[in-house]
Write a protein that holds these residues in place. Structure first.
Motif, PDB file in Angstrom:
ATOM      1  N   GLN A   1       0.819  -1.209   0.000  1.00 56.33           N
ATOM      2  CA  GLN A   1       0.000   0.000   0.000  1.00 56.33           C
ATOM      3  C   GLN A   1       0.859   1.269   0.000  1.00 56.33           C
ATOM      4  OE1 GLN A   1      -3.355  -0.260  -0.459  1.00 56.33           O
ATOM      5  NE2 GLN A   1      -2.872  -2.445  -0.631  1.00 56.33           N
ATOM      6  N   ARG A   2       2.031   1.184   0.607  1.00 54.79           N
ATOM      7  CA  ARG A   2       2.911   2.360   0.701  1.00 54.79           C
ATOM      8  C   ARG A   2       4.214   2.059  -0.032  1.00 54.79           C
ATOM      9  NH1 ARG A   2       2.413   4.692   6.693  1.00 54.79           N
ATOM     10  NH2 ARG A   2       3.959   6.035   5.740  1.00 54.79           N
ATOM     11  N   LEU A   3       4.248   2.428  -1.301  1.00 50.63           N
ATOM     12  CA  LEU A   3       5.376   2.075  -2.164  1.00 50.63           C
ATOM     13  C   LEU A   3       6.695   2.709  -1.719  1.00 50.63           C
ATOM     14  CD1 LEU A   3       3.629   2.183  -5.653  1.00 50.63           C
ATOM     15  CD2 LEU A   3       4.287   0.159  -4.352  1.00 50.63           C
ATOM     16  N   ASP A   4       6.641   3.926  -1.181  1.00 51.86           N
ATOM     17  CA  ASP A   4       7.869   4.576  -0.715  1.00 51.86           C
ATOM     18  C   ASP A   4       8.529   3.769   0.401  1.00 51.86           C
ATOM     19  OD1 ASP A   4       7.575   6.698  -2.502  1.00 51.86           O
ATOM     20  OD2 ASP A   4       6.503   7.939  -1.051  1.00 51.86           O
ATOM     21  N   ASP A   5       7.733   3.333   1.370  1.00 51.91           N
ATOM     22  CA  ASP A   5       8.269   2.525   2.475  1.00 51.91           C
ATOM     23  C   ASP A   5       8.817   1.201   1.962  1.00 51.91           C
ATOM     24  OD1 ASP A   5       7.424   4.544   4.167  1.00 51.91           O
ATOM     25  OD2 ASP A   5       5.636   3.459   4.857  1.00 51.91           O
ATOM     26  N   PHE A   6       8.088   0.591   1.041  1.00 52.95           N
ATOM     27  CA  PHE A   6       8.499  -0.681   0.454  1.00 52.95           C
ATOM     28  C   PHE A   6       9.840  -0.522  -0.271  1.00 52.95           C
ATOM     29  CE2 PHE A   6       8.163  -3.760  -3.166  1.00 52.95           C
ATOM     30  CZ  PHE A   6       8.194  -4.928  -2.429  1.00 52.95           C
ATOM     31  N   GLU A   7       9.976   0.529  -1.058  1.00 52.92           N
ATOM     32  CA  GLU A   7      11.235   0.793  -1.777  1.00 52.92           C
ATOM     33  C   GLU A   7      12.406   0.883  -0.807  1.00 52.92           C
ATOM     34  OE1 GLU A   7      11.206   3.316  -5.837  1.00 52.92           O
ATOM     35  OE2 GLU A   7      10.265   4.333  -4.135  1.00 52.92           O
ATOM     36  N   ARG A   8      12.220   1.659   0.258  1.00 51.46           N
ATOM     37  CA  ARG A   8      13.293   1.818   1.244  1.00 51.46           C
ATOM     38  C   ARG A   8      13.647   0.480   1.894  1.00 51.46           C
ATOM     39  NH1 ARG A   8      10.770   6.798   1.887  1.00 51.46           N
ATOM     40  NH2 ARG A   8       9.302   6.074   3.469  1.00 51.46           N
ATOM     41  N   GLN A   9      12.627  -0.292   2.253  1.00 46.67           N
ATOM     42  CA  GLN A   9      12.875  -1.574   2.908  1.00 46.67           C
ATOM     43  C   GLN A   9      13.581  -2.550   1.972  1.00 46.67           C
ATOM     44  OE1 GLN A   9       9.383  -3.445   4.563  1.00 46.67           O
ATOM     45  NE2 GLN A   9      10.594  -4.921   5.697  1.00 46.67           N
TER      46      GLN A   9
ATOM     47  N   LYS B   1      13.197  -0.518  -9.450  1.00 43.75           N
ATOM     48  CA  LYS B   1      12.486   0.260 -10.464  1.00 43.75           C
ATOM     49  C   LYS B   1      11.068   0.547  -9.988  1.00 43.75           C
ATOM     50  CE  LYS B   1      11.019  -0.288 -15.292  1.00 43.75           C
ATOM     51  NZ  LYS B   1      11.094  -1.177 -16.448  1.00 43.75           N
ATOM     52  N   ARG B   2      10.633   1.746 -10.280  1.00 41.52           N
ATOM     53  CA  ARG B   2       9.250   2.136  -9.999  1.00 41.52           C
ATOM     54  C   ARG B   2       8.634   2.538 -11.324  1.00 41.52           C
ATOM     55  NH1 ARG B   2       7.765   5.406  -4.666  1.00 41.52           N
ATOM     56  NH2 ARG B   2       5.502   5.394  -4.854  1.00 41.52           N
ATOM     57  N   THR B   3       7.488   1.947 -11.638  1.00 42.00           N
ATOM     58  CA  THR B   3       6.849   2.230 -12.923  1.00 42.00           C
ATOM     59  C   THR B   3       5.347   1.994 -12.806  1.00 42.00           C
ATOM     60  OG1 THR B   3       7.014   1.814 -15.312  1.00 42.00           O
ATOM     61  CG2 THR B   3       7.173  -0.106 -13.874  1.00 42.00           C
ATOM     62  N   VAL B   4       4.648   2.118 -13.917  1.00 40.02           N
ATOM     63  CA  VAL B   4       3.207   1.888 -13.964  1.00 40.02           C
ATOM     64  C   VAL B   4       2.940   0.739 -14.928  1.00 40.02           C
ATOM     65  CG1 VAL B   4       0.961   2.887 -14.568  1.00 40.02           C
ATOM     66  CG2 VAL B   4       2.694   4.291 -13.430  1.00 40.02           C
ATOM     67  N   ILE B   5       2.167  -0.252 -14.459  1.00 38.66           N
ATOM     68  CA  ILE B   5       1.764  -1.381 -15.291  1.00 38.66           C
ATOM     69  C   ILE B   5       0.251  -1.495 -15.202  1.00 38.66           C
ATOM     70  CG2 ILE B   5       1.890  -3.886 -15.618  1.00 38.66           C
ATOM     71  CD1 ILE B   5       4.716  -3.820 -14.473  1.00 38.66           C
ATOM     72  N   ARG B   6      -0.407  -1.498 -16.367  1.00 41.35           N
ATOM     73  CA  ARG B   6      -1.872  -1.576 -16.434  1.00 41.35           C
ATOM     74  C   ARG B   6      -2.541  -0.558 -15.522  1.00 41.35           C
ATOM     75  NH1 ARG B   6      -0.036  -6.298 -15.890  1.00 41.35           N
ATOM     76  NH2 ARG B   6       0.143  -7.729 -17.604  1.00 41.35           N
ATOM     77  N   GLY B   7      -1.977   0.642 -15.503  1.00 42.88           N
ATOM     78  CA  GLY B   7      -2.574   1.737 -14.741  1.00 42.88           C
ATOM     79  C   GLY B   7      -2.281   1.730 -13.246  1.00 42.88           C
TER      80      GLY B   7
END
Length: 182
Positions: free
Chosen positions: A60-68, A82-88
């Protein structure tokens, strides 16, 4: 939900090795709050040399997930985040090598049982059980460079986008329930 990770403990030699490596990394404990699920070709026995280990998560919280993810795995070989958009939907994906196995950690804000990787695996496993010759044909196409979903669709005569059409096929054939109508 089927626990494919535990099934691998008694599976093929490749599955058993992958199971041990995953346990060494302790991914499922360290990332337990994201409901990790092992998906892809290895759990259902249609992996080829170079197949990666896909672990999907509800984030739910991509920023926290990225850091972890960065904190836990940045020191492994060929680490990429990598952070991107897939199927919206915005996603975070991390790849790295550990013990000569490639890992892909995939997070998006969606329950794991509704994510494409999980749905594809469930449909593919059911089809492999139902149609005995399918495994050999899929493996042949994969060795020729096909990705898994396009290989299944080619053999089954499914046209269009293989990633969405395989799910529609699974729903129409009663293999899976529509995960988005709940």
């Amino acid at each position: 939900m089927i626990d494919f990770l535990e099934k691998m403990q008694k599976g093929s030699m490749t599955q058993q090795r992958a199971y041990r490596v995953i346990k060494q990394l302790d991914i499922f404990t360290k990332l337990s709050s994201y409901t990790p699920i092992l998906c892809g070709t290895l759990p259902i026995g249609i992996d080829i040399e170079g197949s990666d280990l896909d672990i999907i998560m509800n984030v739910q919280r991509l920023d926290d997930f990225e850091r972890q993810i960065h904190s836990l795995y940045h020191h492994h070989n060929e680490f990429r985040l990598k952070r991107t958009v897939i199927r919206g939907k915005e996603i975070v994906k991390a790849n790295f090598i550990y013990q000569q196995l490639e890992f892909e950690l995939f997070g998006q804000a969606q329950p794991v049982h509704q994510q494409y990787a999980y749905l594809h695996m469930m449909i593919e496993e059911a089809l492999l059980k139902k149609i005995p010759y399918l495994k050999e044909n899929v493996m042949t196409l994969k060795k020729q460079g096909y990705k898994t979903e396009p290989a299944f669709c080619k053999i089954l005569g499914i046209t269009g986008d293989p990633y969405t059409e395989l799910i529609q096929f699974g729903i129409s054939e009663g293999i899976i329930k529509n995960p988005y109508s709940e």
